[in-house]
Design an enzyme around this catalytic site. Structure first.
Site, PDB file in Angstrom:
ATOM      1  N   ILE A  94      -6.549  -6.288  -3.382  1.00  0.00           N
ATOM      2  CA  ILE A  94      -6.813  -6.903  -4.687  1.00  0.00           C
ATOM      3  C   ILE A  94      -5.634  -6.763  -5.644  1.00  0.00           C
ATOM      4  O   ILE A  94      -5.693  -7.234  -6.773  1.00  0.00           O
ATOM      5  CB  ILE A  94      -8.079  -6.286  -5.338  1.00  0.00           C
ATOM      6  CG1 ILE A  94      -7.947  -4.775  -5.473  1.00  0.00           C
ATOM      7  CG2 ILE A  94      -9.318  -6.666  -4.564  1.00  0.00           C
ATOM      8  CD1 ILE A  94      -9.119  -4.122  -6.208  1.00  0.00           C
ATOM      9  N   GLY A  97       1.431  -3.009  -6.520  1.00  0.00           N
ATOM     10  CA  GLY A  97       2.284  -2.497  -7.586  1.00  0.00           C
ATOM     11  C   GLY A  97       3.439  -1.705  -7.031  1.00  0.00           C
ATOM     12  O   GLY A  97       3.751  -1.762  -5.835  1.00  0.00           O
ATOM     13  N   GLY A  98       4.067  -0.938  -7.946  1.00  0.00           N
ATOM     14  CA  GLY A  98       5.261  -0.211  -7.559  1.00  0.00           C
ATOM     15  C   GLY A  98       5.012   0.844  -6.503  1.00  0.00           C
ATOM     16  O   GLY A  98       5.868   1.119  -5.660  1.00  0.00           O
ATOM     17  N   MET A  99       3.847   1.501  -6.509  1.00  0.00           N
ATOM     18  CA  MET A  99       3.571   2.564  -5.549  1.00  0.00           C
ATOM     19  C   MET A  99       2.978   2.035  -4.249  1.00  0.00           C
ATOM     20  O   MET A  99       2.907   2.753  -3.259  1.00  0.00           O
ATOM     21  CB  MET A  99       2.610   3.594  -6.163  1.00  0.00           C
ATOM     22  CG  MET A  99       3.265   4.505  -7.188  1.00  0.00           C
ATOM     23  SD  MET A  99       2.124   5.782  -7.755  1.00  0.00           S
ATOM     24  CE  MET A  99       1.912   6.747  -6.259  1.00  0.00           C
ATOM     25  N   GLY A 100       2.524   0.796  -4.266  1.00  0.00           N
ATOM     26  CA  GLY A 100       1.928   0.254  -3.059  1.00  0.00           C
ATOM     27  C   GLY A 100       0.841  -0.735  -3.375  1.00  0.00           C
ATOM     28  O   GLY A 100       0.833  -1.353  -4.433  1.00  0.00           O
ATOM     29  N   VAL A 102      -3.302  -2.034  -3.717  1.00  0.00           N
ATOM     30  CA  VAL A 102      -4.624  -1.597  -4.157  1.00  0.00           C
ATOM     31  C   VAL A 102      -5.649  -2.436  -3.406  1.00  0.00           C
ATOM     32  O   VAL A 102      -5.551  -3.662  -3.366  1.00  0.00           O
ATOM     33  CB  VAL A 102      -4.798  -1.777  -5.677  1.00  0.00           C
ATOM     34  CG1 VAL A 102      -6.169  -1.291  -6.113  1.00  0.00           C
ATOM     35  CG2 VAL A 102      -3.704  -1.036  -6.435  1.00  0.00           C
ATOM     36  N   LYS A 119      -5.927   3.060  -3.770  1.00  0.00           N
ATOM     37  CA  LYS A 119      -4.481   2.906  -3.803  1.00  0.00           C
ATOM     38  C   LYS A 119      -3.903   3.468  -2.518  1.00  0.00           C
ATOM     39  O   LYS A 119      -4.150   4.633  -2.166  1.00  0.00           O
ATOM     40  CB  LYS A 119      -3.895   3.678  -4.987  1.00  0.00           C
ATOM     41  CG  LYS A 119      -3.829   2.920  -6.273  1.00  0.00           C
ATOM     42  CD  LYS A 119      -2.996   3.716  -7.272  1.00  0.00           C
ATOM     43  CE  LYS A 119      -2.814   2.951  -8.554  1.00  0.00           C
ATOM     44  NZ  LYS A 119      -1.936   3.682  -9.500  1.00  0.00           N
ATOM     45  N   ASP A 212       2.809   3.474 -19.412  1.00  0.00           N
ATOM     46  CA  ASP A 212       2.874   2.082 -18.946  1.00  0.00           C
ATOM     47  C   ASP A 212       1.680   1.290 -19.460  1.00  0.00           C
ATOM     48  O   ASP A 212       1.054   0.534 -18.717  1.00  0.00           O
ATOM     49  CB  ASP A 212       2.922   2.040 -17.411  1.00  0.00           C
ATOM     50  CG  ASP A 212       3.404   0.673 -16.893  1.00  0.00           C
ATOM     51  OD1 ASP A 212       4.134  -0.021 -17.630  1.00  0.00           O
ATOM     52  OD2 ASP A 212       3.032   0.315 -15.766  1.00  0.00           O
TER      53      ASP A 212
END
Length: 897
Positions: A94, A97-100, A102, A119, A212
């Site tokens: 869905i 992002g920067g970390m991976g 979702v 996540k 953020d």
């Protein structure tokens, strides 16, 4: 480092960074020959960058890089579908992002049903840092517990040591889009913003900076609950930065200047981001103008530009959509934002953290002060600032002095208070009695040697006497000034009333008399409404509500009248649901005693007016009929009061024409008995009687009555401008109905021009629609279409899509198309529109009206027998109805084809 120096540093860094290391110093010397210190700063950045990237051991991380690239290139949304992580099973991706990525996941252990957002930390070449950030986020979320923060559900390590977090799943849209979708006004947007502030403050109290904050990280569920997401780059204030991240991570558009400069991150970063969020919620714009939407462009703007004031940005490029989404015109949106809201937002967006609000709580407190119409700290004056600084420098001496002064005042107060109160009451009573004696003496024609004294003469003499008769009695003088101001307003003289209210208000403020201040503000509302500035009354009503206690019997009447005044501002925007809700709240505050009958009648009349416009006339009649019956039986009822009640009651009798007309006529006679036949004060009752005659199809009788109301309004000058605009629109419609096309167009042109000057969108839209109907009957199709489309653009934002007003506009636009293009206009889309309009009319109380019958014709023309449809339409419409002319225009076009 200041913003300009940082900009130069960054530009030099970017110009040199790709060159071989051996050429750095020579190239910097060429670009910046006169500032050795700046060259050293840039060299320091270049060396730090080289050290950070030189030891990346890319060969060592190549497998991870290739794996991540392959994952992104595949773009297969089902790559992990069905994967089990702890008690959960992944369903679909869905977000990313920067970390991976979702994923939406369902609980799969059979214990109970639960949807979560999981996540998955991406595979990356700096995996150790990602894992450190993952652990930091898990620790941060575990320490947060707030209804507006998406909470941590679970977490762990998957196969191959890949970390995952299970978070509360929020099915919603971002805050800005949700506000625009529901077209929230400015006050409701601020209240939602305060919910976000509370969540961020909760995090700050637990030593967490989000870092953020942006609209995509703030979602609103379908039930209106706000949820703050994504603490993936949040920072623990008391943590060692090296334990979390050595990387600057932020979204450039929502970064604070210190983030861009790489400085220490504090809670002030979130204050800045909340300022950006509030800026967008209020104005629909961003504070900085950038030529290119690139990270570097945003960073330069953040460092170099001063943000545009929200009130200016809101109307950039017209601002029509932003204003419509907030139930305002562009000009009104600019006025609402100017002042307090500009100051609050710009303080939150100051470049230096120390110049912003000290905390999110302080920012929220200023927003709450604005909503309560109290002074906001962002606009504190220079004197207060200097005084505060002085006290800070001399805190001990000031404290000791204050204690001594308080002790002295307390002692003197106890000794003198009772005696002074007694003397004041005695003197006030004597001087008030003397004032009243003087006033009545002046009313005696024999004393003034004239027998034609008017109410105006008496009030003028009272104003001249009040300062002499009540010298030194401030409280009594303020009360009398308020009474004189109210008397002037009752005579239709707002310009004479306002200075007296201003003088009374200054005295009341000096005395600290809260109730008297509120009463004067309420009467000032009446003056503003008389001057066609009802919107300016709303802040005064908010102040009154903040000042008064609804449980205090002495406060009730002023509080209720203030709430009733707010309805006058709601009416031009068609917010009748809000008026009914406010009226019911006000009625609930009024004690059930005869002393409050007049107040109860006024509020009930306001509510009835709006119930009729919500097609709930039966409710309105049921609310007012018992009151009318009681007044008929009562003795010595004030004629003005009875006239108001009868006029309001007549408007509820939508199906009882004869009774309504009799009530309207009686209301006019009562007003004439009090004010005389030539007073502008009676214009409203005369106009209502004329409209009632028009609705009863008594057009010839209605014409002189409406013309009389216009003459009375013109005699009243500027204060009667709103009533004049409305009456001119009524006159234009009536002349059109009677076939007086030239007179109709002249009246409608003046009505539109005056309504535009007054910024009255409902009156503008109605007059435009009547002029479009006239142009259609005259076969002036281009004019008709332009007016109809403009009327729709004005009225649609003020009405629900299913309302009769919007339906009338749709029918008119379709009729113009049919008359101009004939059967060529009979497309599938047009026929579907005609069917929808006819079906909607059939479901409304207006099903049997001429406009509904015209809508039936538009639908019938899509059938196989147009000739029969025209015949039916002519028979169904009243012979003197203007729609007969419109049907003839459509038929002529149809037969020509």
């Amino acid at each position: 480092m200041d913003a300009n120096r940082w900009r130069l540093t960054r530009e030099l860094f970017e110009a040199v960074v790709d060159l071989p290391r051996a050429r750095w110093e020579s190239r910097l010397a060429e670009l910046c020959p006169d500032d050795a210190a700046l060259r050293e700063e840039v060299l320091g950045l270049l060396r730090a960058d080289a050290d950070a990237t030189g030891g990346t051991a890319i060969a060592q991380h190549a497998p991870n890089v290739v794996a991540e690239l392959a994952e992104h290139l595949s773009e297969d949304p089902t790559v992990h579908a069905g994967l089990a992580l702890g008690p959960f099973r992944l369903v679909r991706e869905i977000g990313r992002g920067g970390m991976g990525a979702v994923w939406l996941a369902d609980r799969a252990d059979g214990q109970f049903e639960q949807a979560v957002a999981i996540k998955l930390v991406r595979g990356g070449w700096d995996r150790a840092e990602d894992i450190a950030r993952f652990r930091a986020e898990r620790q941060i979320l575990a320490g947060l517990s707030h209804p507006n923060i998406a909470h941590l559900v679970d977490g762990g390590m998957g196969e191959g040591g890949r970390p995952w977090l299970a978070l509360e799943y929020v099915d919603g849209v971002d805050l800005g889009r949700w506000c625009d979708k529901h077209r929230l006004d400015l006050a409701d947007r601020q209240r939602l913003f305060l919910t976000v502030c509370d969540a961020v403050q909760h995090a700050h109290q637990r030593l967490v900076v989000h870092r953020d904050l942006k609209p995509s990280n703030i979602l609103v569920r379908a039930d209106g609950v706000v949820k703050l997401l994504d603490f993936g780059i949040a920072k623990l204030i008391d943590a060692d930065d090296a334990q979390v991240s050595a990387t600057r991570v932020f979204t450039p558009e929502y970064a604070a200047p210190e983030q861009v400069r790489g400085e220490t991150v504090t809670t002030s970063v979130d204050v800045y981001a909340l300022g950006l969020l509030l800026y967008e919620l209020l104005s629909g714009q961003r504070p900085y103008k950038v030529e290119n939407s690139t990270p570097a462009a945003y960073e330069r703007a953040i460092l170099d530009q001063e943000p545009t004031r929200p009130s200016v940005a809101a109307t950039r490029d017209g601002g029509g959509m932003s204003a419509a989404n907030r139930h305002l015109t562009p000009a009104r949106l600019r006025r609402e934002l100017r002042g307090d809201l500009d100051a609050i937002v710009l303080k939150a967006l100051r470049k230096q953290p120390t110049d912003r609000y000290a905390s999110v709580a302080d920012l929220a407190a200023d927003v709450r002060r604005h909503l309560a119409r109290q002074p906001v700290h962002a606009r504190r004056g220079n004197f207060r600032y200097r005084a505060t600084r002085f006290l800070q420098r001399h805190a001990l001496a000031a404290a000791l002095s204050a204690v001594a002064v308080l002790a002295l005042v307390a002692g003197l107060g106890v000794a003198l208070w009772q005696a002074q109160v007694a003397r004041n009451e005695r003197d006030t009573a004597r001087q008030a009695l003397a004032f009243m004696r003087t006033l009545f003496t002046n009313a005696d024609p024999g004393q003034k040697q004239r027998g034609d004294l008017t109410a105006r003469d008496l009030v003028d003499e009272g104003v001249r006497s009040v300062r002499r008769a009540l010298a030194g009695q401030d409280a009594a003088r303020a009360d009398m000034l308020l009474a004189m101001g109210s008397a002037y307003l009752g005579l239709g003289l707002p310009d004479e009333a306002q200075p007296l209210l201003d003088e009374a208000g200054a005295i009341a403020q000096r005395l600290g008399d809260t109730l008297l201040v509120a009463r004067i503000l309420d009467e000032t509302c009446s003056v503003l409404q008389y001057r066609n500035r009802a919107d300016d009354c709303v802040p005064l009503v908010d102040r009154i509500e903040a000042m008064l206690d609804p449980s205090d019997p002495e406060h009730v009447e002023t509080l209720v009248r203030a709430i009733d005044h707010r309805s006058t501002a709601h009416a031009p925007r068609n917010r009748h649901d809000a008026i009914v809700a406010d009226s019911r709240r006000a009625l609930a505050l009024i004690p059930a005693t005869a002393d409050y009958d007049r107040l109860r009648a006024d509020v009930t009349g306001t509510m009835a007016f709006s119930l009729v416009r919500l097609n709930r006339a039966a409710e309105a009649e049921a609310a007012l009929r018992p009151l009318v019956d009681a007044l008929r039986k009562a003795q010595n009822v004030e004629p003005r009061w009875l006239a108001d009640v009868l006029d309001n009651f007549a408007s509820t009798l939508t199906t009882k024409t004869d009774e309504a007309l009799a009530l309207n006529a009686e209301a006019v006679r009562l007003m004439e008995s009090v004010y005389g036949a030539d007073s502008p004060v009676i214009a409203g009752k005369v106009s209502n009687y004329g409209v009632a005659l028009y609705k009863a199809n008594r057009y010839t009788d209605a014409l002189p009555v409406i013309e009389r109301s216009i003459a009375l309004n013109r005699a009243g000058g500027t204060p009667r401008a709103t009533s004049l605009a409305n009456a001119l629109g009524n006159l234009g419609a009536l002349h059109f109905q009677l076939g007086h096309d030239d007179a109709s167009r002249a009246a409608l042109n003046e009505a539109i021009e005056l309504s535009e000057a007054l910024q009255r969108p409902l009156d503008i839209g109605r007059a435009l629609r009547w002029r479009a109907n006239l142009s259609l009957a005259q076969a002036r199709y281009a004019d008709a279409r332009a007016d109809a489309q403009r009327a729709t653009s004005v009225l649609a934002p003020l009405n629900k899509p299913e309302s009769i007003t919007v339906l009338r506009g749709r029918a008119l636009n379709l009729a113009i198309d049919y008359a101009e293009r004939g059967s060529a206009a009979r497309t599938d889309a047009a026929c579907a529109e005609a069917q929808g309009i006819a079906a909607r009319f059939a479901a409304l109380p207006e099903a049997g009206t001429p406009e509904a019958r015209l809508a039936t014709l538009l639908h019938a023309l899509c059938g196989a027998a147009p000739a029969e449809a025209f015949k039916t339409a002519y028979a169904a419409l009243p012979p003197d109805d203007f729609r007969q002319r419109q049907v003839r225009r459509i038929e002529a076009a149809w037969r020509t084809d």
